[in-house]
Design a protein around this motif. Structure first.
Motif, PDB file in Angstrom:
ATOM      1  N   LEU A 179       0.636  -0.998  -0.212  1.00 45.80           N
ATOM      2  CA  LEU A 179       0.272  -0.664  -0.021  1.00 45.80           C
ATOM      3  C   LEU A 179       0.764   1.967  -0.103  1.00 45.80           C
ATOM      4  O   LEU A 179       2.112   1.548   0.703  1.00 45.80           O
ATOM      5  CB  LEU A 179      -0.641   0.461   1.375  1.00 45.80           C
ATOM      6  N   ASP A 180       0.582   2.135  -0.748  1.00 42.78           N
ATOM      7  CA  ASP A 180       1.583   3.460  -0.522  1.00 42.78           C
ATOM      8  C   ASP A 180       0.846   3.997   1.113  1.00 42.78           C
ATOM      9  O   ASP A 180       0.047   3.744   1.552  1.00 42.78           O
ATOM     10  CB  ASP A 180       0.816   4.947  -1.781  1.00 42.78           C
ATOM     11  N   PRO A 181       1.356   5.291   1.018  1.00 43.33           N
ATOM     12  CA  PRO A 181       1.176   5.865   2.561  1.00 43.33           C
ATOM     13  C   PRO A 181      -0.882   6.253   2.563  1.00 43.33           C
ATOM     14  O   PRO A 181      -0.899   6.342   3.896  1.00 43.33           O
ATOM     15  CB  PRO A 181       1.980   7.311   2.282  1.00 43.33           C
ATOM     16  N   ASP A 182      -0.631   6.848   2.139  1.00 43.45           N
ATOM     17  CA  ASP A 182      -2.444   6.342   1.414  1.00 43.45           C
ATOM     18  C   ASP A 182      -3.271   5.979   2.151  1.00 43.45           C
ATOM     19  O   ASP A 182      -3.972   5.924   3.237  1.00 43.45           O
ATOM     20  CB  ASP A 182      -3.188   7.297   0.296  1.00 43.45           C
ATOM     21  N   GLY A 183      -3.437   4.392   1.526  1.00 38.50           N
ATOM     22  CA  GLY A 183      -3.669   3.681   1.456  1.00 38.50           C
ATOM     23  C   GLY A 183      -2.828   2.448   3.357  1.00 38.50           C
ATOM     24  O   GLY A 183      -4.105   2.052   3.633  1.00 38.50           O
ATOM     25  N   ARG A 184      -1.682   3.199   3.012  1.00 39.76           N
ATOM     26  CA  ARG A 184      -1.292   2.279   4.800  1.00 39.76           C
ATOM     27  C   ARG A 184      -2.243   3.336   5.610  1.00 39.76           C
ATOM     28  O   ARG A 184      -2.597   2.529   6.401  1.00 39.76           O
ATOM     29  CB  ARG A 184       0.330   2.415   4.766  1.00 39.76           C
ATOM     30  N   LYS A 185      -2.560   4.632   5.433  1.00 40.28           N
ATOM     31  CA  LYS A 185      -3.107   5.215   6.714  1.00 40.28           C
ATOM     32  C   LYS A 185      -4.593   4.687   7.193  1.00 40.28           C
ATOM     33  O   LYS A 185      -5.266   4.894   8.215  1.00 40.28           O
ATOM     34  CB  LYS A 185      -2.691   6.847   6.601  1.00 40.28           C
ATOM     35  N   ARG A 186      -5.447   4.812   5.919  1.00 41.24           N
ATOM     36  CA  ARG A 186      -6.283   4.359   5.596  1.00 41.24           C
ATOM     37  C   ARG A 186      -6.591   2.591   7.044  1.00 41.24           C
ATOM     38  O   ARG A 186      -7.545   2.733   7.159  1.00 41.24           O
ATOM     39  CB  ARG A 186      -6.670   4.407   3.855  1.00 41.24           C
ATOM     40  N   MET A 187      -5.710   1.819   5.732  1.00 41.96           N
ATOM     41  CA  MET A 187      -5.563   0.495   6.722  1.00 41.96           C
ATOM     42  C   MET A 187      -5.127   0.454   7.800  1.00 41.96           C
ATOM     43  O   MET A 187      -6.480   0.095   9.488  1.00 41.96           O
ATOM     44  CB  MET A 187      -4.483  -0.762   5.960  1.00 41.96           C
ATOM     45  N   LEU A 188      -4.500   1.008   8.894  1.00 43.12           N
ATOM     46  CA  LEU A 188      -4.148   1.658  10.084  1.00 43.12           C
ATOM     47  C   LEU A 188      -5.667   2.461  10.963  1.00 43.12           C
ATOM     48  O   LEU A 188      -5.850   1.891  11.748  1.00 43.12           O
ATOM     49  CB  LEU A 188      -2.797   2.153  10.303  1.00 43.12           C
ATOM     50  N   ASP A 189      -6.007   2.991   9.721  1.00 45.87           N
ATOM     51  CA  ASP A 189      -7.541   3.540  11.273  1.00 45.87           C
ATOM     52  C   ASP A 189      -8.286   2.536  10.760  1.00 45.87           C
ATOM     53  O   ASP A 189      -8.771   2.417  12.535  1.00 45.87           O
ATOM     54  CB  ASP A 189      -7.611   4.820  10.104  1.00 45.87           C
ATOM     55  N   LEU A 190      -8.385   1.250  10.052  1.00 48.78           N
ATOM     56  CA  LEU A 190      -9.671   0.197  10.258  1.00 48.78           C
ATOM     57  C   LEU A 190      -9.182  -0.464  11.193  1.00 48.78           C
ATOM     58  O   LEU A 190      -9.752  -0.812  12.054  1.00 48.78           O
ATOM     59  CB  LEU A 190      -9.773  -0.580   8.841  1.00 48.78           C
ATOM     60  N   VAL A 191      -8.120  -0.647  11.425  1.00 52.29           N
ATOM     61  CA  VAL A 191      -7.316  -1.492  12.406  1.00 52.29           C
ATOM     62  C   VAL A 191      -7.608  -0.870  14.656  1.00 52.29           C
ATOM     63  O   VAL A 191      -8.205  -1.876  14.704  1.00 52.29           O
ATOM     64  CB  VAL A 191      -5.916  -1.753  12.586  1.00 52.29           C
ATOM     65  N   LEU A 192      -7.704   0.198  14.058  1.00 54.36           N
ATOM     66  CA  LEU A 192      -7.970   0.811  15.161  1.00 54.36           C
ATOM     67  C   LEU A 192      -9.744   1.130  15.017  1.00 54.36           C
ATOM     68  O   LEU A 192      -9.705   0.781  17.006  1.00 54.36           O
ATOM     69  CB  LEU A 192      -7.533   2.516  14.960  1.00 54.36           C
ATOM     70  N   LYS A 193     -10.223   0.915  14.281  1.00 55.83           N
ATOM     71  CA  LYS A 193     -11.794   1.454  14.425  1.00 55.83           C
ATOM     72  C   LYS A 193     -12.317  -0.291  14.977  1.00 55.83           C
ATOM     73  O   LYS A 193     -13.337  -0.294  15.322  1.00 55.83           O
ATOM     74  CB  LYS A 193     -12.037   1.712  12.449  1.00 55.83           C
ATOM     75  N   VAL A 194     -11.404  -1.513  14.040  1.00 50.01           N
ATOM     76  CA  VAL A 194     -11.188  -2.801  14.430  1.00 50.01           C
ATOM     77  C   VAL A 194     -11.818  -2.999  16.575  1.00 50.01           C
ATOM     78  O   VAL A 194     -12.617  -3.429  17.105  1.00 50.01           O
ATOM     79  CB  VAL A 194     -10.134  -3.654  13.720  1.00 50.01           C
ATOM     80  N   ARG A 195     -10.086  -2.292  16.948  1.00 49.51           N
ATOM     81  CA  ARG A 195     -10.246  -2.347  18.680  1.00 49.51           C
ATOM     82  C   ARG A 195     -11.720  -1.314  19.105  1.00 49.51           C
ATOM     83  O   ARG A 195     -12.167  -1.958  19.685  1.00 49.51           O
ATOM     84  CB  ARG A 195      -9.051  -2.117  18.659  1.00 49.51           C
ATOM     85  N   ALA A 196     -12.338  -0.182  18.586  1.00 46.09           N
ATOM     86  CA  ALA A 196     -12.517   0.789  19.217  1.00 46.09           C
ATOM     87  C   ALA A 196     -14.443   0.337  19.199  1.00 46.09           C
ATOM     88  O   ALA A 196     -14.759   0.443  20.208  1.00 46.09           O
ATOM     89  CB  ALA A 196     -12.050   1.773  18.909  1.00 46.09           C
ATOM     90  N   GLU A 197     -14.293   0.207  17.651  1.00 50.88           N
ATOM     91  CA  GLU A 197     -15.836   0.207  17.666  1.00 50.88           C
ATOM     92  C   GLU A 197     -16.695  -0.963  17.572  1.00 50.88           C
ATOM     93  O   GLU A 197     -17.971  -1.951  18.174  1.00 50.88           O
ATOM     94  CB  GLU A 197     -16.335   0.313  16.258  1.00 50.88           C
TER      95      GLU A 197
END
Ligand SMILES: Nc1ncnc2c1ncn2[C@@H]1O[C@H](COP(=O)(O)OP(=O)(O)OP(=O)(O)O)[C@@H](O)[C@H]1O
Length: 302
Positions: A163-181
């Motif tokens: 993934l490019d930097p934007d894609g990486r950020k998006r995926m990592l945000d999703l990881v946090l969302k998996v945990r939080a939501e």
């Protein structure tokens, strides 16, 4: 959540895990290590896909290798490093299919497919064949597959690969969302410190099949916060240099300039120490040390 002792896993003559022991709490665990260090092997062993040659352990309270361990897969999601997507099927179809493989009824699987594809941001393109998807979209389909059966725990193997930097950020945000939501714990295997640093609250460093360091990110950050550069007016005599160990670990330094990781909470102790020895401490500067330096030290000293 996950605990194991002296786990050894082999591929024929290759020993991929050499007697590793860990105790991991719920949350986001970052499993960091260079290629070939044993991250995927560890995930597959915890999933029950590989049988350890030695050692014991449990995942979500179920013993590794116990008859219940196949049922455990219904409680764990797995996003493998490489995809095995069906090119001429839509994301919706294959996530639903995966849901059925994970034990959902066809109806539940279809409902959940819509939900998780919405969750990963693929709702608008869910009816398109994945052959036209970008790498980032394919990674998100894999994540949706891992989440379709509402697992308590997901294993994500290199989710930001390709993934490019934007894609990486998006995926990592999703990881946090998996945990939080979703209140789902995550074990994220990656060779990229920046990825792990952003999302993990516990860190495990694997190298050549061994655990080199593990602990909470908060603990690591506290360690970072204790690092200071000390500048004395004059070079310290050898006896005083040795006595700097009273303040903490001297990482490097000479001629009156030292890099110290304090064992004490109060850095002002350095001034008291200097006064008691008749030395003049002219500067005490926090070293905004980078996590990678700390990790490299941990690897060297392990
Ligand atoms: N199927 C296999 N057969 C033989 N050796 C293997 C197999 N899979 C992995 N290994 C070896 O086991 C060791 C650990 O590999 P593993 O894939 O677990 O590492 P990794 O940290 O996940 O790295 P990567 O991200 O490159 O997959 C390596 O030496 C690797 O070559």
């Amino acid at each position: 959540m996950i605990a194991f002792q002296q786990l050894e896993v082999r591929y024929g003559a290759t020993v991929a895990l050499r007697g590793v022991s860990l105790d991991l709490e719920p949350g986001v665990v970052g499993l960091l290590g260079p290629n070939g260090s044993g991250k995927s092997t560890l995930l597959k062993t915890l999933l029950g896909l590989l049988a350890p040659a030695a050692g014991t352990g449990s995942v979500l309270g179920v013993g590794l290798g116990s008859p219940d361990s196949t049922r455990l897969r219904a409680r764990i999601g797995y996003m493998p490093e490489y995809d095995a997507l069906i090119e001429d099927a839509s994301a919706y179809e294959q996530v639903a299919f995966w849901g059925e493989l994970s034990g959902l009824s066809p109806r539940q699987a279809r409902d959940r497919s819509h939900e998780v594809l919405y969750f990963v941001g693929l709702d608008e393109s869910r009816y398109r064949n994945v052959s036209g998807y970008s790498t980032g979209m394919r990674q998100r389909v894999k994540l949706a597959q891992a989440l379709v059966h509402s697992p308590e725990l997901v294993f994500l193997d290199e989710p930001t690969n390709g993934l490019d930097p934007d894609g990486r950020k998006r995926m990592l945000d999703l990881v946090l969302k998996v945990r939080a939501e979703l209140d789902t714990s995550v074990v994220l295997a990656s060779h990229l410190l920046q990825d792990v640093e952003r999302v993990a609250d516990q860190l495990v460093i694997l190298d050549r099949g061994e655990v080199k360091a593990s602990g909470s990110m908060a603990g690591l950050r506290r360690m970072l916060a204790r690092r200071f550069e000390l500048r004395f007016l004059d070079p310290l005599p050898p006896g005083d240099e040795a006595a700097l160990a009273e303040l903490g670990q001297v990482l490097e330094g000479r001629n009156g300039l030292y890099d110290v990781e304090f064992a004490v909470d109060d850095p002002a102790a350095a001034f008291r120490w200097a006064r008691a020895r008749g030395a003049v401490l002219v500067q005490l500067t926090p070293r905004h040390d980078r996590l990678d330096e700390v990790l490299i030290r941990a690897l060297r000293s392990a």
